[in-house]
Write a protein that holds these residues in place. Structure first.
Motif, mmCIF file in Angstrom:
data_model
loop_
_atom_site.group_PDB
_atom_site.id
_atom_site.type_symbol
_atom_site.label_atom_id
_atom_site.label_comp_id
_atom_site.label_asym_id
_atom_site.label_seq_id
_atom_site.Cartn_x
_atom_site.Cartn_y
_atom_site.Cartn_z
ATOM 1 N N LEU A 94 0.808 -1.226 0.000
ATOM 2 C CA LEU A 94 0.000 0.000 0.000
ATOM 3 C C LEU A 94 0.839 1.273 0.000
ATOM 4 N N ARG A 95 2.050 1.200 0.529
ATOM 5 C CA ARG A 95 2.971 2.349 0.563
ATOM 6 C C ARG A 95 2.317 3.587 1.173
ATOM 7 N N LYS A 96 1.680 3.372 2.325
ATOM 8 C CA LYS A 96 1.083 4.439 3.140
ATOM 9 C C LYS A 96 -0.121 5.102 2.483
ATOM 10 N N GLN A 97 -0.679 4.503 1.438
ATOM 11 C CA GLN A 97 -1.835 5.075 0.758
ATOM 12 C C GLN A 97 -3.117 4.349 1.148
ATOM 13 N N ALA A 98 -4.239 5.038 1.046
ATOM 14 C CA ALA A 98 -5.533 4.416 1.305
ATOM 15 C C ALA A 98 -5.841 3.397 0.212
ATOM 16 N N GLY A 99 -6.668 2.421 0.554
ATOM 17 C CA GLY A 99 -7.001 1.423 -0.443
ATOM 18 C C GLY A 99 -8.127 0.506 -0.003
ATOM 19 N N ALA A 100 -8.402 -0.457 -0.854
ATOM 20 C CA ALA A 100 -9.343 -1.535 -0.574
ATOM 21 C C ALA A 100 -8.730 -2.808 -1.127
ATOM 22 N N VAL A 101 -9.211 -3.950 -0.650
ATOM 23 C CA VAL A 101 -8.675 -5.237 -1.092
ATOM 24 C C VAL A 101 -9.809 -6.067 -1.687
ATOM 25 N N ARG A 102 -9.593 -6.543 -2.907
ATOM 26 C CA ARG A 102 -10.533 -7.489 -3.509
ATOM 27 C C ARG A 102 -9.954 -8.889 -3.363
ATOM 28 N N VAL A 103 -10.741 -9.792 -2.773
ATOM 29 C CA VAL A 103 -10.303 -11.160 -2.515
ATOM 30 C C VAL A 103 -11.132 -12.083 -3.384
ATOM 31 N N GLU A 104 -10.473 -12.805 -4.276
ATOM 32 C CA GLU A 104 -11.144 -13.770 -5.147
ATOM 33 C C GLU A 104 -10.648 -15.162 -4.809
ATOM 34 N N SER A 105 -11.578 -16.124 -4.747
ATOM 35 C CA SER A 105 -11.233 -17.469 -4.308
ATOM 36 C C SER A 105 -12.073 -18.486 -5.050
ATOM 37 N N ASP A 106 -11.572 -19.715 -5.116
ATOM 38 C CA ASP A 106 -12.356 -20.773 -5.763
ATOM 39 C C ASP A 106 -13.348 -21.423 -4.817
ATOM 40 N N VAL A 107 -13.252 -21.135 -3.522
ATOM 41 C CA VAL A 107 -14.243 -21.566 -2.542
ATOM 42 C C VAL A 107 -14.602 -20.349 -1.682
ATOM 43 N N PRO A 108 -15.744 -20.344 -1.040
ATOM 44 C CA PRO A 108 -16.160 -19.138 -0.303
ATOM 45 C C PRO A 108 -15.209 -18.779 0.845
ATOM 46 N N VAL A 109 -14.941 -17.475 0.948
ATOM 47 C CA VAL A 109 -14.126 -16.913 2.028
ATOM 48 C C VAL A 109 -14.750 -15.588 2.458
ATOM 49 N N THR A 110 -14.327 -15.091 3.617
ATOM 50 C CA THR A 110 -14.632 -13.719 4.002
ATOM 51 C C THR A 110 -13.424 -13.162 4.741
ATOM 52 N N ALA A 111 -13.405 -11.831 4.990
ATOM 53 C CA ALA A 111 -12.135 -11.219 5.381
ATOM 54 C C ALA A 111 -12.344 -9.904 6.119
ATOM 55 N N SER A 112 -11.254 -9.423 6.724
ATOM 56 C CA SER A 112 -11.213 -8.096 7.336
ATOM 57 C C SER A 112 -9.792 -7.562 7.232
ATOM 58 N N VAL A 113 -9.628 -6.255 7.514
ATOM 59 C CA VAL A 113 -8.310 -5.617 7.539
ATOM 60 C C VAL A 113 -8.166 -4.853 8.849
ATOM 61 N N ARG A 114 -6.988 -4.985 9.475
ATOM 62 C CA ARG A 114 -6.644 -4.233 10.684
ATOM 63 C C ARG A 114 -5.628 -3.163 10.323
ATOM 64 N N SER A 115 -5.974 -1.891 10.595
ATOM 65 C CA SER A 115 -5.064 -0.773 10.357
ATOM 66 C C SER A 115 -4.561 -0.276 11.708
ATOM 67 N N VAL A 116 -3.247 -0.236 11.893
ATOM 68 C CA VAL A 116 -2.635 0.122 13.173
ATOM 69 C C VAL A 116 -2.112 1.550 13.098
ATOM 70 N N PHE A 117 -2.378 2.335 14.159
ATOM 71 C CA PHE A 117 -1.925 3.721 14.262
ATOM 72 C C PHE A 117 -0.998 3.833 15.466
ATOM 73 N N GLY A 118 0.099 4.574 15.314
ATOM 74 C CA GLY A 118 1.043 4.744 16.410
ATOM 75 C C GLY A 118 2.342 4.004 16.124
ATOM 76 N N SER A 119 3.373 4.346 16.876
ATOM 77 C CA SER A 119 4.676 3.729 16.635
ATOM 78 C C SER A 119 5.494 3.735 17.919
ATOM 79 N N GLY A 120 6.575 2.967 17.894
ATOM 80 C CA GLY A 120 7.505 2.937 19.011
ATOM 81 C C GLY A 120 6.890 2.371 20.268
ATOM 82 N N SER A 121 7.321 2.874 21.408
ATOM 83 C CA SER A 121 6.872 2.360 22.698
ATOM 84 C C SER A 121 5.614 3.060 23.207
#
Length: 514
Positions: free
Chosen positions: A341-368
Motif C-alpha cells: 500500500l505504501r502508506k496510501q488508502a485502499g481496498a482489497v478485492r479477494v477472489e477465491s475458488d471456494v467461499p471466504v470472508t475477510a477483514s483488515v486491521r489498520s494500526v496507528f502509532g509507533s515505538g513504545s
C-alpha cells in the motif's frame, strides 16, 4: 449493517402476520399504490419500525472513558426503489419517533420526531445497561445509529466505534485472536420476547476450534450475554467467529483489544463481515504509517486458492508476492499489506475458488507509545444512501471518506453533511476512478458534530468507510465506520382467500419467501 440475513428476517416477520387462510401469491413485486388489479402481488413499502442494538455503554469518568450514542434518519425524503409515490407520501406524513432507551425499558433517554434530526445520549453512569434505538413511523426508513467510546488512558485506551445493529440470525467476524495480551469479547443481545439459542463456530490458524461451551448458548429475552473468546480458544493467535442463531434472533458485536505489558495497543469493534463468498471486497484500508493486515477465513472443507488485488489511488494492482495464496480448510490466514500500500488508502478485492470472508486491521502509532487500531471488513456495495450518524469535528480531530470501486468505469457519489438540527453544513461530489480508491476529507462548517450521508450516483458498485483520527499526546487514536445502506423498505406479502385452508391442501410458496 447491510446483512442478507437481516433482510430475510424482515420478510419472515412480514409473512408471519398473515392470518389463517391466507397464502402468498405471485412472484412479481408491485408498488403499494398501483391499481387494484395488481393487488395479488407482493408490494414493497417503507419500513414502519426498526430496533437497533448498541452493544456496550462503558463509562468510568468523562475524562478517562465515556460512551456516546447517536441516531438519525436521513435523508429527509423516502425515495427507495420499488416504493410508489403515494406510499412514500403516506410514510413521510405518518407520526414518528426515533428514541434512545435502555435495554429492558420503554422510557426514552433521548428522542426526536423528524428525519435528519439527531437523537444523542451521553452515558454518564457506570451501571448503564446496553442501549437500544427504536424507530417508528416516518423516521423508521433508513434509521441508523452508532456508539463511540473514547478512552484516554488505561488498557482500553483509544476510540472504539460500532454501528448499532438490527437483530439477525447470522453474523461473521474476522480478525480477533487470543495471542498474548489480546482479548476478544462477543456481545449477544436479545431484544425479543422469547429466548434465543446461539451456536458459535470458531476458526483459527490451525482449523476449526472444537469448543463445547460455544454451542447451545441461551440468551434470555431482553438480556445480553458476553462471551470472552480467549477463554473459548485460549491458544488461537488468529480467530474468526460465525454467530448462528438456531432459535430466535440476536444482535451480535465483537470488541477486540490488545496490550503489550502495560501499554495499550489498540481497541475497536470489528465490523460484521459479509457471509463467505467467492469474491469479497474489504474497503477502508487506512492511509499512513503502521501495519495493515488482511485476515482471511476459509470455513469450507476445501483449500481456498486466493487471489488478491489492491484498489489503490491510481487503480487496481496485484501486490508483488501476495497475489496468489492458499488458505487451508477451516483456517484463518494473515497477509501483511503495508509494503504494497505504501502508506496510501485502499481496498482489497479477494477472489477465491471456494467461499471466504475477510477483514483488515489498520494500526496507528509507533515505538513504545500506545497504539490504536481501526478495522474494516468485507462488505456489500451501496444500494442507496449510507448514513454515518455522528462524527466529531474540531481541533486535533479529522475525518475522511475512503470510497472504492472495482468497476471498469468511473463511479460517482454525493456527500452531504448535516448538523444536529438537520441543517446542511457541507456537500461535495466525489468521482472514484475505475478500479481505484478515493480519499475525501470531511470539512463541515462551524459545527462540532455532524452527520454524513453518502449517496451513490451510478456508474458501478461502490464500497466505503468513514475514518476518524484524533491527535493525542500519547499517540493517535482512530476508528472506522463501515458504509452500509440502511434498510428503508420491506416486502409486504399479498394475501388472498385459500379454499384449501383447514382441509390439508398445500399451495406452493413463491421462492422469494422461502
Amino acid at each position: 449493517m447491510s446483512n442478507p440475513f437481516v433482510r430475510l428476517g424482515a420478510v419472515v416477520v412480514a409473512a408471519a402476520v398473515l392470518v389463517g387462510g391466507a397464502t402468498l401469491a405471485g412472484p412479481a413485486l408491485t408498488s403499494a399504490d398501483e391499481p387494484a388489479r395488481a393487488s395479488g402481488r407482493p408490494t414493497r413499502v417503507p419500513v414502519d419500525r426498526a430496533t437497533l442494538v448498541c452493544p456496550e455503554s462503558r463509562y468510568v469518568s468523562s475524562e478517562s472513558s465515556a460512551t456516546d450514542v447517536a441516531a438519525v434518519s436521513a435523508p429527509a425524503r423516502i425515495d427507495a426503489p420499488g416504493v410508489g409515490a403515494e406510499a412514500a407520501r403516506r410514510a413521510e406524513a405518518a407520526p414518528g419517533q426515533l428514541a434512545v432507551l435502555p435495554l429492558g425499558s420503554a422510557k426514552p433517554l433521548a428522542s426526536v420526531d423528524q428525519r435528519e434530526r439527531l437523537a444523542a445520549y451521553s452515558v454518564r453512569k457506570a451501571d448503564t445497561p446496553p442501549l437500544l434505538v427504536s424507530a417508528q413511523g416516518a423516521v423508521a426508513p433508513g434509521a441508523a445509529a452508532g456508539q463511540l467510546t473514547r478512552s484516554g488512558s488505561g488498557p482500553l485506551r483509544g476510540l472504539a466505534e460500532a454501528p448499532c445493529t438490527q437483530p439477525g440470525t447470522q453474523f461473521w467476524f474476522v480478525g480477533t485472536g487470543s495471542a498474548l495480551g489480546q482479548h476478544g469479547r462477543l456481545y449477544l443481545t436479545n431484544t425479543d420476547e422469547g429466548s434465543a439459542q446461539v451456536d458459535l463456530r470458531l476458526y483459527d490458524e490451525k482449523g476449526p476450534v472444537d469448543a463445547d461451551a460455544a454451542r447451545g448458548l441461551t440468551v434470555a429475552p431482553g438480556r445480553q450475554t458476553v462471551v470472552e473468546l480467549d477463554k473459548l480458544a485460549p491458544t488461537s493467535k488468529r480467530l474468526a467467529v460465525a454467530v448462528v442463531a438456531q432459535r430466535g434472533r440476536v444482535a451480535a458485536a465483537l470488541r477486540n483489544d490488545a496490550q503489550n505489558a502495560d501499554t495499550a495497543m489498540g481497541v475497536d469493534w470489528i465490523p460484521s463481515a459479509t457471509s463467505p463468498a467467492k469474491q469479497v471486497v474489504v474497503p477502508g484500508v487506512a492511509p499512513g504509517d503502521g501495519d495493515r493486515v488482511l485476515s482471511v477465513v476459509a470455513p469450507a472443507d476445501s483449500t481456498a486458492s486466493v487471489n488478491l488485488s489492491v484498489l489503490g489511488p491510481d487503480g487496481t494492482f496485484r501486490p508483488s508476492g501476495l497475489g496468489d495464496l492458499e488458505v487451508k480448510p477451516g483456517t484463518v490466514a494473515e497477509i501483511p499489506l503495508q509494503d504494497a500500500l505504501r502508506k496510501q488508502a485502499g481496498a482489497v478485492r479477494v477472489e477465491s475458488d471456494v467461499p471466504v470472508t475477510a477483514s483488515v486491521r489498520s494500526v496507528f502509532g509507533s515505538g513504545s507509545k500506545p497504539h490504536d487500531v481501526a478495522y474494516s471488513a468485507a462488505s456489500s456495495p451501496l444500494s442507496g444512501p449510507a448514513v454515518v450518524p455522528s462524527t466529531d469535528a474540531g481541533k486535533g480531530r479529522s475525518a475522511s471518506l475512503l470510497l472504492s470501486s472495482p468497476s471498469q468505469q468511473a463511479v460517482k457519489a454525493s456527500v452531504r453533511l448535516y448538523s444536529d438540527d438537520g441543517r446542511e453544513v457541507g456537500s461535495t461530489k466525489v468521482t472514484v476512478r475505475p478500479g481505484s480508491t478515493e480519499e475525501t476529507r470531511l470539512e463541515p462548517k462551524e459545527v462540532s458534530r455532524y452527520t454524513v450521508v453518502v449517496t451513490p450516483d451510478g456508474g458501478g458498485p461502490l464500497y466505503g468507510s468513514r475514518l476518524r483520527v484524533e491527535d493525542d499526546p500519547d499517540g493517535p487514536m482512530a476508528s472506522s465506520w463501515p458504509l452500509t445502506s440502511a434498510e428503508a423498505t420491506v416486502v409486504r406479502p399479498a394475501a388472498r382467500s385459500d379454499i384449501g385452508a383447514g382441509i390439508g391442501v398445500r399451495e406452493t410458496v413463491d421462492p422469494m419467501f422461502r
